[in-house]
Design a protein around this motif. Structure first.
Motif, PDB file in Angstrom:
ATOM      1  N   ARG A   1     -24.381  15.824  -6.767  1.00 48.28           N
ATOM      2  CA  ARG A   1     -23.814  16.966  -7.494  1.00 48.28           C
ATOM      3  C   ARG A   1     -23.209  18.013  -6.559  1.00 48.28           C
ATOM      4  O   ARG A   1     -22.231  18.665  -6.900  1.00 48.28           O
ATOM      5  N   SER A   2     -23.793  18.182  -5.376  1.00 53.84           N
ATOM      6  CA  SER A   2     -23.365  19.266  -4.495  1.00 53.84           C
ATOM      7  C   SER A   2     -22.312  18.855  -3.471  1.00 53.84           C
ATOM      8  O   SER A   2     -21.753  19.719  -2.803  1.00 53.84           O
ATOM      9  N   ASP A   3     -22.026  17.581  -3.337  1.00 55.49           N
ATOM     10  CA  ASP A   3     -21.054  17.138  -2.334  1.00 55.49           C
ATOM     11  C   ASP A   3     -19.628  17.369  -2.819  1.00 55.49           C
ATOM     12  O   ASP A   3     -19.290  17.000  -3.948  1.00 55.49           O
ATOM     13  N   PRO A   4     -18.754  17.951  -1.992  1.00 58.36           N
ATOM     14  CA  PRO A   4     -17.376  18.216  -2.426  1.00 58.36           C
ATOM     15  C   PRO A   4     -16.555  16.942  -2.647  1.00 58.36           C
ATOM     16  O   PRO A   4     -15.575  16.967  -3.404  1.00 58.36           O
ATOM     17  N   ARG A   5     -16.928  15.832  -2.019  1.00 67.07           N
ATOM     18  CA  ARG A   5     -16.171  14.586  -2.217  1.00 67.07           C
ATOM     19  C   ARG A   5     -16.330  14.029  -3.617  1.00 67.07           C
ATOM     20  O   ARG A   5     -15.461  13.320  -4.113  1.00 67.07           O
ATOM     21  N   THR A   6     -17.442  14.328  -4.260  1.00 71.03           N
ATOM     22  CA  THR A   6     -17.655  13.811  -5.616  1.00 71.03           C
ATOM     23  C   THR A   6     -16.969  14.652  -6.676  1.00 71.03           C
ATOM     24  O   THR A   6     -16.871  14.236  -7.822  1.00 71.03           O
TER      25      THR A   6
END
Length: 149
Positions: free
Chosen positions: A69-74
Protein backbone atom coordinates in the motif's frame (compact mmCIF):
# COMPACT_ATOMS: atom_id res chain seq x y z
CA UNK A 1 -62.43 -51.96 49.62
CA UNK A 2 -59.13 -53.47 48.54
CA UNK A 3 -60.60 -54.29 45.13
CA UNK A 4 -61.77 -50.69 44.72
CA UNK A 5 -58.25 -49.40 45.37
CA UNK A 6 -56.81 -51.94 42.96
CA UNK A 7 -59.27 -50.88 40.23
CA UNK A 8 -58.52 -47.19 40.84
CA UNK A 9 -54.75 -47.66 40.70
CA UNK A 10 -54.93 -49.80 37.55
CA UNK A 11 -57.10 -47.19 35.82
CA UNK A 12 -54.38 -44.57 36.26
CA UNK A 13 -51.32 -46.74 35.71
CA UNK A 14 -49.00 -46.01 32.82
CA UNK A 15 -48.36 -48.40 30.00
CA UNK A 16 -44.97 -50.08 30.09
CA UNK A 17 -42.11 -48.02 28.61
CA UNK A 18 -40.70 -49.22 25.32
CA UNK A 19 -37.23 -47.98 24.32
CA UNK A 20 -37.11 -45.63 21.32
CA UNK A 21 -34.91 -47.96 19.34
CA UNK A 22 -37.42 -50.77 19.67
CA UNK A 23 -40.26 -48.47 18.56
CA UNK A 24 -38.24 -46.92 15.72
CA UNK A 25 -35.65 -49.46 14.55
CA UNK A 26 -34.11 -47.14 11.90
CA UNK A 27 -32.79 -44.93 14.75
CA UNK A 28 -30.44 -47.72 15.73
CA UNK A 29 -28.26 -46.92 12.72
CA UNK A 30 -29.25 -43.38 11.67
CA UNK A 31 -28.77 -41.36 14.86
CA UNK A 32 -25.12 -42.31 15.54
CA UNK A 33 -24.19 -41.70 11.89
CA UNK A 34 -25.89 -38.28 11.84
CA UNK A 35 -24.26 -37.26 15.12
CA UNK A 36 -20.86 -38.47 13.97
CA UNK A 37 -20.96 -36.69 10.61
CA UNK A 38 -22.34 -33.50 12.15
CA UNK A 39 -19.60 -33.45 14.78
CA UNK A 40 -16.89 -34.20 12.24
CA UNK A 41 -18.20 -31.53 9.87
CA UNK A 42 -18.29 -28.94 12.65
CA UNK A 43 -14.72 -29.81 13.70
CA UNK A 44 -13.39 -29.55 10.12
CA UNK A 45 -15.20 -26.24 9.55
CA UNK A 46 -13.88 -24.74 12.79
CA UNK A 47 -10.32 -25.96 12.25
CA UNK A 48 -10.22 -24.77 8.64
CA UNK A 49 -11.51 -21.30 9.50
CA UNK A 50 -9.10 -21.06 12.42
CA UNK A 51 -6.09 -21.84 10.25
CA UNK A 52 -7.24 -19.47 7.51
CA UNK A 53 -7.83 -16.57 9.86
CA UNK A 54 -4.53 -17.21 11.63
CA UNK A 55 -2.62 -16.92 8.35
CA UNK A 56 -4.53 -13.82 7.27
CA UNK A 57 -3.82 -12.04 10.55
CA UNK A 58 -0.12 -12.94 10.80
CA UNK A 59 2.30 -10.07 11.26
CA UNK A 60 4.21 -10.99 8.09
CA UNK A 61 1.06 -10.79 5.97
CA UNK A 62 0.13 -7.44 7.51
CA UNK A 63 3.65 -6.13 6.87
CA UNK A 64 3.49 -7.21 3.23
CA UNK A 65 0.13 -5.51 2.81
CA UNK A 66 1.48 -2.30 4.37
CA UNK A 67 4.53 -2.39 2.09
CA UNK A 68 2.35 -2.84 -0.98
CA UNK A 69 0.00 0.00 0.00
CA UNK A 70 2.80 2.44 0.82
CA UNK A 71 5.15 1.81 -2.11
CA UNK A 72 5.00 4.48 -4.85
CA UNK A 73 5.53 1.87 -7.61
CA UNK A 74 2.19 0.25 -6.82
CA UNK A 75 0.31 3.55 -7.12
CA UNK A 76 0.18 3.27 -10.91
CA UNK A 77 -0.95 -0.34 -10.94
CA UNK A 78 -3.25 -0.42 -7.93
CA UNK A 79 -6.10 2.05 -7.98
CA UNK A 80 -5.33 4.56 -5.22
CA UNK A 81 -9.00 5.36 -4.70
CA UNK A 82 -9.75 1.77 -3.70
CA UNK A 83 -8.98 0.10 -0.40
CA UNK A 84 -7.15 -3.18 -1.03
CA UNK A 85 -7.68 -5.99 1.48
CA UNK A 86 -6.91 -9.69 1.63
CA UNK A 87 -9.56 -11.65 -0.26
CA UNK A 88 -11.34 -13.69 2.38
CA UNK A 89 -12.96 -16.00 -0.17
CA UNK A 90 -9.55 -17.46 -1.03
CA UNK A 91 -7.00 -18.71 1.40
CA UNK A 92 -3.46 -17.51 1.93
CA UNK A 93 -1.65 -20.33 0.15
CA UNK A 94 1.72 -21.74 1.09
CA UNK A 95 3.66 -22.20 4.27
CA UNK A 96 4.69 -19.78 6.95
CA UNK A 97 6.77 -20.77 9.96
CA UNK A 98 7.61 -17.92 12.30
CA UNK A 99 9.75 -20.10 14.56
CA UNK A 100 12.08 -21.24 11.77
CA UNK A 101 11.76 -17.96 9.89
CA UNK A 102 10.61 -19.44 6.59
CA UNK A 103 7.82 -18.08 4.41
CA UNK A 104 6.56 -19.10 0.99
CA UNK A 105 3.20 -17.38 0.51
CA UNK A 106 0.78 -16.52 -2.24
CA UNK A 107 -2.38 -14.53 -1.63
CA UNK A 108 -4.95 -12.44 -3.43
CA UNK A 109 -5.89 -8.86 -2.66
CA UNK A 110 -9.29 -7.50 -3.58
CA UNK A 111 -10.24 -3.90 -4.27
CA UNK A 112 -13.35 -2.81 -2.39
CA UNK A 113 -16.33 -2.20 -4.64
CA UNK A 114 -14.85 -3.91 -7.71
CA UNK A 115 -14.06 -7.37 -8.95
CA UNK A 116 -10.39 -6.49 -9.44
CA UNK A 117 -7.80 -8.81 -7.89
CA UNK A 118 -4.05 -8.62 -7.32
CA UNK A 119 -1.88 -11.69 -6.75
CA UNK A 120 0.94 -11.32 -4.24
CA UNK A 121 3.78 -13.83 -3.96
CA UNK A 122 6.43 -13.77 -1.25
CA UNK A 123 9.28 -16.12 -0.52
CA UNK A 124 11.98 -15.45 2.03
CA UNK A 125 13.92 -16.36 5.15
CA UNK A 126 14.26 -14.39 8.33
CA UNK A 127 17.88 -13.47 9.09
CA UNK A 128 17.29 -11.83 12.46
CA UNK A 129 14.36 -10.74 14.56
CA UNK A 130 13.23 -7.99 12.17
CA UNK A 131 15.20 -8.55 8.95
CA UNK A 132 14.01 -10.82 6.13
CA UNK A 133 16.17 -12.08 3.26
CA UNK A 134 13.64 -11.80 0.41
CA UNK A 135 14.01 -14.21 -2.48
CA UNK A 136 10.78 -13.29 -4.27
CA UNK A 137 8.22 -10.55 -3.69
CA UNK A 138 5.92 -9.71 -6.58
CA UNK A 139 2.52 -8.13 -7.10
CA UNK A 140 0.60 -8.86 -10.29
CA UNK A 141 -2.49 -6.93 -11.39
CA UNK A 142 -4.08 -7.25 -14.84
CA UNK A 143 -0.94 -8.77 -16.33
CA UNK A 144 1.33 -6.01 -14.96
CA UNK A 145 3.93 -7.26 -12.52
CA UNK A 146 5.84 -5.27 -9.91
CA UNK A 147 8.91 -6.89 -8.38
CA UNK A 148 10.04 -5.70 -4.97
CA UNK A 149 13.01 -8.03 -4.56
Amino acid sequence: MASAQANASSAFSRPPRVPLIRRYPFLNFTVPIVLLTSGLGFWVYTYNNGVRSQKRSASLVKSLLFRIRSDPRTAGVLDENRHWTIDTAREVEGTMNNVKGIADLAMYLKADGTDKFARVEFKGRRQSQDLWDVEKFTVEVDGKQITFA
